[in-house]
Design an enzyme around this catalytic site. Structure first.
Site, PDB file in Angstrom:
ATOM      1  N   GLU A  13      34.692  43.661  37.994  1.00 61.24           N
ATOM      2  CA  GLU A  13      34.489  42.295  37.520  1.00 61.24           C
ATOM      3  C   GLU A  13      33.779  41.530  38.630  1.00 61.24           C
ATOM      4  OE1 GLU A  13      36.027  39.310  38.710  1.00 61.24           O
ATOM      5  OE2 GLU A  13      37.171  40.302  40.279  1.00 61.24           O
TER       6      GLU A  13
ATOM      7  N   HIS B 152      37.225  36.490  36.559  1.00 60.42           N
ATOM      8  CA  HIS B 152      37.162  35.081  36.944  1.00 60.42           C
ATOM      9  C   HIS B 152      36.936  34.138  35.768  1.00 60.42           C
ATOM     10  CE1 HIS B 152      36.513  36.902  40.919  1.00 60.42           C
ATOM     11  NE2 HIS B 152      36.711  35.720  41.451  1.00 60.42           N
TER      12      HIS B 152
ATOM     13  N   SER C  35      40.081  38.966  42.939  1.00 59.04           N
ATOM     14  CA  SER C  35      38.888  38.522  43.659  1.00 59.04           C
ATOM     15  C   SER C  35      38.910  39.141  45.061  1.00 59.04           C
ATOM     16  CB  SER C  35      38.822  36.991  43.688  1.00 59.04           C
ATOM     17  OG  SER C  35      37.548  36.545  44.072  1.00 59.04           O
TER      18      SER C  35
END
Length: 311
Positions: free
Chosen positions: A213, A280, A114
């Site tokens: 992502e 995630h 992330s």
């Protein structure tokens, strides 16, 4: 042949101390307790950094504190790995304060995802350090069950290649352009990739396999980010695209995230493989980043060489 010139830290072994750091958003001890339990079960010695639970609004304490924890981990010979507690926001604010000489002098495995994409990019730029894109220590069993734990453990402790196979149940599974590509696996969270454009940390993606992502971004924002990457030339010369999980990326329009990914990636003339459980979403798997990899969009596999070395 992809040059294998990345800096690989030693694989973690039982008894090794790993520091838990929070370079981005804040967390709490109760959220990290399960991660500590897992790491301890693997024979590792998790050590929360002095400011791991600091809090300043949406940041895990002041920039100076977060940078100090990272530099303490990189400088301490007893610490053999650095596990980020979570993402959130804030890593970009501290990456210029990292002591890269210490990173190069005693390389250690760094794991996170992330917002931690910004840290991985900085360590790649400053030290050519291979990284680990995987769950943080603020562990949630409902999202990252035993298979996720086993995947992270394998990447941290083994010098064997890592293969991730596309999963039909993943929303991005239909995103595919058949073919096979070899290149260095670089990337991570799409927001952080685009936020790195124009900074010293944006890697040259020529000949690379780009990993993307995302979470909680509507399709039009994903379109905007991918269009930005295209227009600035960042995707010129890439070898392929590995598409991970795009979790909770929907809005009221009838254009889906699969539509956007297919439109913005499908005409690049390179293999594209969606459906990879990286990101995630539930059952997140771990992959090395910065290492040579092979993307086979025909058979549906991404194989990356290890982020660590034995011994």
């Amino acid at each position: 042949m992809v040059p294998d010139d990345c800096l690989r830290p030693p694989a973690l072994r039982p008894g090794d101390a790993v520091m838990l750091v929070s370079p981005s958003g804040p967390t709490r001890p109760e959220r990290v307790a399960r991660g500590i339990e897992l790491l301890t079960g693997w024979g590792l010695r998790p050590v929360p950094a002095p400011n791991a639970y600091a809090r300043r609004g949406y940041l895990a304490g002041d920039d100076a504190l977060r940078a100090a924890d990272l530099n303490a981990a990189f400088a301490d010979p007893e610490i053999r790995g650095v596990i980020c507690t979570r993402g959130g926001y804030g890593a970009q604010r501290v990456v210029d304060l990292i002591d890269m000489a210490a990173v190069r002098r005693d390389p250690k495995v760094v794991a996170g995802f992330s917002d931690i994409t910004a840290l991985q990019f900085a360590l790649w730029r400053g030290a050519r350090l291979a990284g680990v894109h995987g769950p943080g220590a603020a562990w949630r069993d409902e999202r990252t069950p035993i298979r996720s734990a086993e995947s992270l453990h394998a990447v941290l402790t083994s010098a064997e290649p890592v293969t991730v196979t596309a999963v039909e149940a993943e929303e991005t599974f239909p995103v595919r352009v058949p073919g096979r590509a070899e290149g260095r696996l670089l990337g991570g969270n799409l927001c952080l990739i685009t936020a790195s454009i124009g900074t010293p940390d944006m890697p040259d993606l020529t000949g690379a396999i780009l990993l993307v992502e995302e979470v909680q971004e509507p399709p039009y924002k994903i379109d905007r980010m991918l269009t930005h990457l295209r227009r600035c030339g960042a995707l010129d010369g890439i070898a392929g695209v590995a598409v991970g999980q795009f979790t909770e990326c929907a809005d009221g329009w009838d254009t889906t995230v699969v539509d956007v990914l297919t439109d913005r990636l499908g005409d690049l003339g390179v293999p594209v493989l969606g459906g990879l459980p990286i990101g995630h979403g539930p059952n997140q798997l771990t992959v090395p980043v910065g290492t040579p990899a092979t993307l086979d969009a025909t058979t549906g596999t991404l194989t990356a060489t290890a982020a660590v070395r034995q011994g």
